[in-house]
Write an enzyme that holds these catalytic residues in place. Sequence first.
Site, short mmCIF file in Angstrom:
data_model
loop_
_atom_site.label_atom_id
_atom_site.label_comp_id
_atom_site.label_asym_id
_atom_site.label_seq_id
_atom_site.Cartn_x
_atom_site.Cartn_y
_atom_site.Cartn_z
N CYS A 1 1.04 -0.94 -0.18
CA CYS A 1 -0.12 0.28 -0.18
C CYS A 1 0.78 1.14 0.12
CB CYS A 1 -1.07 0.21 1.63
SG CYS A 1 -1.78 1.98 1.64
N CYS B 1 -0.44 4.73 2.18
CA CYS B 1 -0.86 4.43 3.44
C CYS B 1 -0.33 2.17 4.17
CB CYS B 1 -1.94 4.39 4.26
SG CYS B 1 -3.02 3.66 3.61
N SER B 2 -1.38 1.90 5.40
CA SER B 2 -1.24 0.43 5.30
C SER B 2 -2.01 -0.16 5.10
CB SER B 2 -0.12 0.76 7.04
OG SER B 2 -1.00 1.15 7.56
N CYS B 3 -3.19 0.09 3.88
CA CYS B 3 -4.21 -0.73 3.72
C CYS B 3 -3.75 -2.43 3.71
CB CYS B 3 -5.69 -0.39 2.34
SG CYS B 3 -5.61 1.28 2.75
#
Length: 182
Positions: free
Chosen positions: A76, A79-81
């Site tokens: 991702c 962000c950090s999906c």
Amino acid sequence: MIDPAAIDAIVETYETKVGPRNGAHVVAKAWSDPDFADWLRRDATAAIASLGYTGRQGEHMRAVFNTADTHNLIVCTLCSCYPWSVLGLPPVWYKAPAYRSRAVIDPRGVLAEFGLALPADKKIRVWDSTAELRYLVIPERPEGTEGMDEAALAGLVSRDAMIGTAVAGSPISATGSQEALP
């Protein structure tokens, strides 16, 4: 303000009860059941939900299948999906800016740093998760796993293999010991 026991219970749920075991179950079912694998290719969200794994960052899923020609890697970049419902808590490195940028620029180099050296002719496909869509890598089924049941197959699947930074582990060798899982 928040009871530490409540936080511990949530962490425990994602580390041991939800965690990557849910995703490993999905992978093992896909390896064992061609109809399920086909459904997973067509509509991963519904196929995964049929096993009871939905919600919390995994509402919309796509399964990408590793093949002899192609290895898939998930990142991702914004962000950090991450699909918590099938992979549990995201690893710290998944959220790190170095992984998020380098996985796209130099995926082969990043994989090598994880100890995964792929053949030079194997294509690497990088998938960028978003707030709307999360990915699950279905690793190649290891050789020598014919006749293994789903529970045994799931034991060969690590969280990292479902992100694409590893491959599925090997079955019990002829010596009777299990080779180290990535």
